[in-house]
Design an enzyme around this catalytic site. Structure first.
Site, short mmCIF file in Angstrom:
data_model
loop_
_atom_site.label_atom_id
_atom_site.label_comp_id
_atom_site.label_asym_id
_atom_site.label_seq_id
_atom_site.Cartn_x
_atom_site.Cartn_y
_atom_site.Cartn_z
N ASP A 92 0.87 -1.17 0.00
CA ASP A 92 0.00 0.00 0.00
C ASP A 92 0.91 1.23 0.00
OD1 ASP A 92 -2.44 1.57 0.40
OD2 ASP A 92 -1.70 1.86 2.43
N ASP A 105 -0.16 5.27 0.82
CA ASP A 105 -0.43 6.26 1.87
C ASP A 105 -0.66 5.57 3.20
OD1 ASP A 105 -0.52 8.65 0.12
OD2 ASP A 105 -2.28 7.66 -0.73
N ASP A 131 -1.74 -0.85 6.05
CA ASP A 131 -1.92 -0.18 7.34
C ASP A 131 -3.37 -0.12 7.81
OD1 ASP A 131 -2.42 1.76 5.16
OD2 ASP A 131 -2.72 3.19 6.79
#
Length: 216
Positions: free
Chosen positions: A9, A11, A168
């Site tokens: 991922d 951001d 995240d």
């Protein structure tokens, strides 16, 4: 685990960009004569793509404006704010360098619009680490749907079980679980309401360099 490739991922995982995304949202709200919101509030909205982000922002402002009318305004500000102040999280550069030295192919799978990914990676000096980029508009589906991860596994020419997702958020966790791809979660990102310690993940790490021992 026999990990042969990694899928990251962007951001909240590799890059802290919440301040820039928040400013783009707030410039959009200002242009629409709506009140600004805090960076912390925007941070809690990040992860499900730009349309969901602005849908949430408009709902928060109790606005009846149509999303399709607002999106061009937001995308203009999003592009303008893209390189305002992003930074790599601690250890990301070292981890990517070490993983590349081990010969592990890497890709990005993000819900960020694809056209904004390469300029950000170039700006931060990490574009050369990634063989493939899947953005939130690269396919009809986006995370947490399984298809973006299944697609990137094919691009990496590896079975899904031999790829490791690194993310995240609950969006990343859902995509990995739906694709049956193992996942490592980072503790420092935009986890929103995800209980990291209860998540079905290989590990939860505080620094990307911890990934090196997990991959082996």
């Amino acid at each position: 685990m026999a990990i042969k490739a990694l899928v990251f991922d962007l951001d909240g995982t590799l890059v802290d960009s919440a301040g820039d995304i928040a400013e783009a949202v707030n410039l959009t709200l200002e242009e629409l004569a709506l009140p600004r919101v805090s960076e912390a509030t925007v941070r809690s909205w990040i992860g499900e793509g730009v349309r969901k982000l602005m849908t949430t922002a408009l709902a928060h402002a109790n606005s009846a404006l149509l999303l399709d009318a607002v999106m061009p305004v937001f995308m203009r500000h999003y592009s303008a704010c893209l390189l305002r102040s992003p930074r790599l999280y601690d250890g990301v550069g070292e981890a990517l360098t070490a993983l590349q030295a081990r010969g592990l192919p890497m890709a990005i799978c993000t819900n960020k619009p694809a056209a904004l990914v390469s300029p950000l990676l170039q700006h931060l000096g990490i574009a050369g680490f990634f063989a493939h980029i899947i953005g939130g508009d690269s396919l009809p589906q986006r995370k947490p749907d399984a298809e973006p991860l299944l697609h990137v596994a094919k691009l990496l020419q590896q079975p899904v079980a031999n790829c490791l997702m690194v993310g995240d958020s609950g969006t990343d966790l859902g995509a990995a679980n739906n694709a049956r791809m193992p996942i490592v979660l980072v503790r420092y990102g935009y986890s929103r309401d995800l209980d990291l310690d209860a998540a079905d993940a290989v590990a939860v790490i505080d620094d990307m360099r911890e990934l090196l021992a997990i991959v082996g």
